[in-house]
Design a protein around this motif. Sequence first.
Motif, mmCIF file in Angstrom:
data_model
loop_
_atom_site.group_PDB
_atom_site.id
_atom_site.type_symbol
_atom_site.label_atom_id
_atom_site.label_comp_id
_atom_site.label_asym_id
_atom_site.label_seq_id
_atom_site.Cartn_x
_atom_site.Cartn_y
_atom_site.Cartn_z
ATOM 1 N N LEU A 137 0.645 -1.246 0.123
ATOM 2 C CA LEU A 137 0.043 0.055 0.104
ATOM 3 C C LEU A 137 0.877 1.213 -0.041
ATOM 4 O O LEU A 137 0.443 2.413 0.489
ATOM 5 N N ARG A 138 2.142 1.098 -0.428
ATOM 6 C CA ARG A 138 3.070 2.432 -0.708
ATOM 7 C C ARG A 138 2.427 3.291 -1.772
ATOM 8 O O ARG A 138 2.935 4.260 -2.228
ATOM 9 N N ASN A 139 1.892 2.340 -2.979
ATOM 10 C CA ASN A 139 1.236 3.068 -3.980
ATOM 11 C C ASN A 139 0.005 2.132 -4.516
ATOM 12 O O ASN A 139 -0.055 0.972 -4.216
ATOM 13 N N ILE A 140 -0.942 2.695 -5.038
ATOM 14 C CA ILE A 140 -1.998 1.963 -5.689
ATOM 15 C C ILE A 140 -2.000 2.093 -7.163
ATOM 16 O O ILE A 140 -1.534 3.056 -7.683
ATOM 17 N N PRO A 141 -2.080 0.860 -7.817
ATOM 18 C CA PRO A 141 -1.982 0.947 -9.173
ATOM 19 C C PRO A 141 -2.924 1.871 -9.860
ATOM 20 O O PRO A 141 -4.286 1.962 -9.398
ATOM 21 N N ASN A 142 -2.658 2.466 -11.196
ATOM 22 C CA ASN A 142 -3.622 3.133 -11.827
ATOM 23 C C ASN A 142 -4.743 2.195 -12.383
ATOM 24 O O ASN A 142 -4.683 0.868 -12.327
ATOM 25 N N VAL A 197 -11.641 -6.918 -11.034
ATOM 26 C CA VAL A 197 -10.543 -5.705 -10.493
ATOM 27 C C VAL A 197 -10.757 -5.349 -9.140
ATOM 28 O O VAL A 197 -9.937 -4.964 -8.189
ATOM 29 N N GLU A 198 -11.948 -5.255 -8.492
ATOM 30 C CA GLU A 198 -12.068 -4.671 -7.168
ATOM 31 C C GLU A 198 -11.786 -5.705 -5.980
ATOM 32 O O GLU A 198 -11.612 -5.288 -5.073
ATOM 33 N N ALA A 199 -11.569 -7.259 -6.733
ATOM 34 C CA ALA A 199 -11.044 -8.002 -5.687
ATOM 35 C C ALA A 199 -9.590 -7.983 -5.456
ATOM 36 O O ALA A 199 -8.949 -8.418 -4.381
ATOM 37 N N LEU A 200 -8.747 -7.025 -5.972
ATOM 38 C CA LEU A 200 -7.539 -6.875 -5.624
ATOM 39 C C LEU A 200 -7.096 -6.487 -4.398
ATOM 40 O O LEU A 200 -6.148 -6.583 -3.761
#
Length: 96
Positions: free
Chosen positions: A60-65, A80-83
């Motif tokens: 959680l240092r970054n969230i994918p676009n 996608v929301e399951a990530l």
Amino acid sequence: MWYNFLRKARSIRFAEVFISQYSVVSCRIKELCYNRGYSLTQLAEMVGISKTQLSDYIALRNIPNVEMAYSLARCLDCPVEALYNWRPLPGNNTEG
């Protein structure tokens, strides 16, 4: 539910709206990799990113676009929301 809207959205503007209504609780990418029998290195190679970048998503240092999230979900054969585990932010009407 918001999933149908998220599924159709592929713009940065939508991502900003979504992120403003929900917060990430935890990442499920590592669990999904394990369930599919992939190593994190394999998943990173499949989507064309470094293992460090993938680790940043997991920690959680970054969230994918939006595009990267769809690539990860496609490789993991999941919505996608399951990530991530998501929580509605207080005070937002997330029902529609």
